[in-house]
Write a protein that holds these residues in place. Sequence first.
Motif, PDB file in Angstrom:
ATOM      1  N   LEU A 172      11.757  -3.278  -3.795  1.00  0.00           N
ATOM      2  CA  LEU A 172      12.526  -2.032  -3.448  1.00  0.00           C
ATOM      3  C   LEU A 172      11.914  -0.661  -3.409  1.00  0.00           C
ATOM      4  O   LEU A 172      12.343   0.157  -2.643  1.00  0.00           O
ATOM      5  CB  LEU A 172      13.919  -2.045  -3.853  1.00  0.00           C
ATOM      6  CG  LEU A 172      14.740  -3.246  -4.127  1.00  0.00           C
ATOM      7  CD1 LEU A 172      16.102  -2.824  -4.806  1.00  0.00           C
ATOM      8  CD2 LEU A 172      15.123  -3.645  -2.613  1.00  0.00           C
ATOM      9  N   ARG A 173      10.763  -0.675  -4.076  1.00  0.00           N
ATOM     10  CA  ARG A 173      10.020   0.569  -4.312  1.00  0.00           C
ATOM     11  C   ARG A 173       9.804   1.299  -2.694  1.00  0.00           C
ATOM     12  O   ARG A 173       9.868   2.389  -2.696  1.00  0.00           O
ATOM     13  CB  ARG A 173       8.813   0.531  -4.962  1.00  0.00           C
ATOM     14  CG  ARG A 173       9.279   0.259  -6.520  1.00  0.00           C
ATOM     15  CD  ARG A 173       8.075   0.174  -7.733  1.00  0.00           C
ATOM     16  NE  ARG A 173       8.575  -0.248  -8.808  1.00  0.00           N
ATOM     17  CZ  ARG A 173       7.829  -0.344  -9.989  1.00  0.00           C
ATOM     18  NH1 ARG A 173       6.485  -0.482  -9.506  1.00  0.00           N
ATOM     19  NH2 ARG A 173       8.320  -0.563 -11.109  1.00  0.00           N
ATOM     20  N   PRO A 174       8.948   0.509  -2.023  1.00  0.00           N
ATOM     21  CA  PRO A 174       8.577   0.914  -0.733  1.00  0.00           C
ATOM     22  C   PRO A 174       9.679   1.538   0.094  1.00  0.00           C
ATOM     23  O   PRO A 174       9.699   2.679   0.755  1.00  0.00           O
ATOM     24  CB  PRO A 174       7.780  -0.076   0.016  1.00  0.00           C
ATOM     25  CG  PRO A 174       7.310  -1.091  -0.942  1.00  0.00           C
ATOM     26  CD  PRO A 174       8.255  -0.889  -2.126  1.00  0.00           C
ATOM     27  N   ALA A 175      10.784   0.673   0.264  1.00  0.00           N
ATOM     28  CA  ALA A 175      12.039   1.160   1.085  1.00  0.00           C
ATOM     29  C   ALA A 175      12.515   2.485   0.512  1.00  0.00           C
ATOM     30  O   ALA A 175      13.045   3.366   1.213  1.00  0.00           O
ATOM     31  CB  ALA A 175      12.982   0.125   1.180  1.00  0.00           C
ATOM     32  N   VAL A 176      12.679   2.440  -0.952  1.00  0.00           N
ATOM     33  CA  VAL A 176      13.115   3.825  -1.503  1.00  0.00           C
ATOM     34  C   VAL A 176      12.354   5.193  -1.097  1.00  0.00           C
ATOM     35  O   VAL A 176      12.719   6.228  -0.911  1.00  0.00           O
ATOM     36  CB  VAL A 176      13.389   3.600  -3.202  1.00  0.00           C
ATOM     37  CG1 VAL A 176      13.723   4.864  -3.806  1.00  0.00           C
ATOM     38  CG2 VAL A 176      14.378   2.505  -3.330  1.00  0.00           C
ATOM     39  N   TYR A 177      10.914   4.662  -1.184  1.00  0.00           N
ATOM     40  CA  TYR A 177      10.095   5.924  -1.236  1.00  0.00           C
ATOM     41  C   TYR A 177      10.222   6.421   0.446  1.00  0.00           C
ATOM     42  O   TYR A 177      10.261   7.657   0.735  1.00  0.00           O
ATOM     43  CB  TYR A 177       8.602   5.330  -1.345  1.00  0.00           C
ATOM     44  CG  TYR A 177       7.624   6.539  -1.344  1.00  0.00           C
ATOM     45  CD1 TYR A 177       7.327   7.117  -2.241  1.00  0.00           C
ATOM     46  CD2 TYR A 177       7.144   6.761   0.068  1.00  0.00           C
ATOM     47  CE1 TYR A 177       6.365   8.215  -2.272  1.00  0.00           C
ATOM     48  CE2 TYR A 177       5.955   7.720  -0.042  1.00  0.00           C
ATOM     49  CZ  TYR A 177       5.691   8.466  -1.030  1.00  0.00           C
ATOM     50  OH  TYR A 177       4.742   9.314  -0.842  1.00  0.00           O
TER      51      TYR A 177
ATOM     52  N   ALA B 189       0.736  -1.162  -0.066  1.00  0.00           N
ATOM     53  CA  ALA B 189      -0.141   0.034   0.053  1.00  0.00           C
ATOM     54  C   ALA B 189       0.728   1.306  -0.133  1.00  0.00           C
ATOM     55  O   ALA B 189       0.331   2.214  -0.134  1.00  0.00           O
ATOM     56  CB  ALA B 189      -0.949   0.070   1.268  1.00  0.00           C
ATOM     57  N   VAL B 190       2.160   1.276   0.146  1.00  0.00           N
ATOM     58  CA  VAL B 190       2.987   2.361   0.088  1.00  0.00           C
ATOM     59  C   VAL B 190       3.017   2.815  -1.287  1.00  0.00           C
ATOM     60  O   VAL B 190       3.523   2.286  -2.145  1.00  0.00           O
ATOM     61  CB  VAL B 190       4.365   1.903   0.666  1.00  0.00           C
ATOM     62  CG1 VAL B 190       5.178   3.176   0.669  1.00  0.00           C
ATOM     63  CG2 VAL B 190       4.029   1.494   2.138  1.00  0.00           C
ATOM     64  N   PRO B 191       3.166   4.257  -1.531  1.00  0.00           N
ATOM     65  CA  PRO B 191       2.974   4.824  -2.866  1.00  0.00           C
ATOM     66  C   PRO B 191       4.580   4.658  -3.138  1.00  0.00           C
ATOM     67  O   PRO B 191       5.346   4.764  -2.339  1.00  0.00           O
ATOM     68  CB  PRO B 191       2.603   6.167  -2.626  1.00  0.00           C
ATOM     69  CG  PRO B 191       2.723   6.532  -1.318  1.00  0.00           C
ATOM     70  CD  PRO B 191       2.376   5.252  -0.339  1.00  0.00           C
ATOM     71  N   ALA B 192       4.864   4.756  -4.537  1.00  0.00           N
ATOM     72  CA  ALA B 192       6.180   4.677  -5.027  1.00  0.00           C
ATOM     73  C   ALA B 192       6.436   6.072  -5.918  1.00  0.00           C
ATOM     74  O   ALA B 192       7.776   5.877  -6.405  1.00  0.00           O
ATOM     75  CB  ALA B 192       6.314   3.348  -5.689  1.00  0.00           C
ATOM     76  N   ASP B 193       5.692   6.671  -6.060  1.00  0.00           N
ATOM     77  CA  ASP B 193       6.109   7.998  -6.966  1.00  0.00           C
ATOM     78  C   ASP B 193       6.977   8.720  -6.359  1.00  0.00           C
ATOM     79  O   ASP B 193       6.294   9.806  -5.511  1.00  0.00           O
ATOM     80  CB  ASP B 193       4.610   8.489  -7.564  1.00  0.00           C
ATOM     81  CG  ASP B 193       5.037   9.464  -8.716  1.00  0.00           C
ATOM     82  OD1 ASP B 193       5.970   9.778  -8.844  1.00  0.00           O
ATOM     83  OD2 ASP B 193       3.981  10.013  -9.236  1.00  0.00           O
ATOM     84  N   LEU B 194       8.118   9.008  -6.631  1.00  0.00           N
ATOM     85  CA  LEU B 194       9.011  10.030  -5.863  1.00  0.00           C
ATOM     86  C   LEU B 194       8.656  11.557  -6.316  1.00  0.00           C
ATOM     87  O   LEU B 194       8.832  12.364  -5.564  1.00  0.00           O
ATOM     88  CB  LEU B 194      10.251   9.440  -6.288  1.00  0.00           C
ATOM     89  CG  LEU B 194      10.923   8.210  -5.454  1.00  0.00           C
ATOM     90  CD1 LEU B 194      12.367   8.111  -6.122  1.00  0.00           C
ATOM     91  CD2 LEU B 194      10.858   8.128  -4.317  1.00  0.00           C
ATOM     92  N   SER B 195       8.322  11.576  -7.575  1.00  0.00           N
ATOM     93  CA  SER B 195       7.779  12.990  -8.046  1.00  0.00           C
ATOM     94  C   SER B 195       6.615  13.589  -7.448  1.00  0.00           C
ATOM     95  O   SER B 195       6.878  14.707  -6.696  1.00  0.00           O
ATOM     96  CB  SER B 195       7.479  12.642  -9.726  1.00  0.00           C
ATOM     97  OG  SER B 195       8.705  12.466 -10.277  1.00  0.00           O
TER      98      SER B 195
END
Length: 270
Positions: free
Chosen positions: A179-184, A147-153
């Motif tokens: 890896l997207r949730p962790a990066v976000y 459920a964590v968003p991943a759009d860094l913009s």
Amino acid sequence: MLLGYAATLVALIIMDVVVSIRGLDSPAGVIIPIVYFGAAGGLGGLVRHTANYARIARERTEALEREQAHLTELAAAAERARIARELHDVISHSVSLMVLQAEAAREVLDTQPDRTAQTLDAIGDTGRRAIGDLRNLLGVLRSNDDAVPADLSALVEPVRRTGLNVDLIESGEPIPIPLRPAVYRIVQEALTNALKHAAASKVVVTVRHDAAGVTLEVLDDGPGVPEPAGGSGRGIAGMTERAQALGGTLSAQHLTPAGFRVLAQLPVRP
């Protein structure tokens, strides 16, 4: 116990042999006591062995139950820590943005009403985004971060509205889904720290993806200010835990003469 049983059996045999030799009894009088005591001893040994086996099985079952309860407690503690970390990231970032945006609106309230309206809209957008994140977190409580968003913009844009110059540089293929949730969340927490504590004017967010994984760097130019006494102190620790949970590393350090850098390396697992 076995020694006493053997001594008794030997004594009976000797007595029966002596009686038989003297003609006072028949050979059957020698055999019957031996068979009787032999059967009694064998039965006693079997009962004792069965009792020991049952005791060992019971002790093993109790040990397994204790271990299972301990593992359940550890899993519950890990889940509580994950939820607490998610709540910290969502609330800390969103509230910090809203406070800064409100302060900016107050400064231009009389002189630039159009900019004030834009800032108030940004506060509303930030609040709605925070409500959506909290709904996903508290309503779903999944064991993963789907459920964590991943759009860094979309993450960077509200920060820019506070007046902080943020550059987002992404290179390579799209970030792998695991890896997207962790990066976000790492970028979110690093930007929050830059807003609250760094007194920075510019932040550069660099995300590089290659075959080995993702290298993430958040670099600001602020002199840095001491964290308020009311701070939780969990920001950097939470980012580090996220990286380590994926088998990666994270470092956070002040630079000379100014600036603060967060560098994370997250490997892609087969």
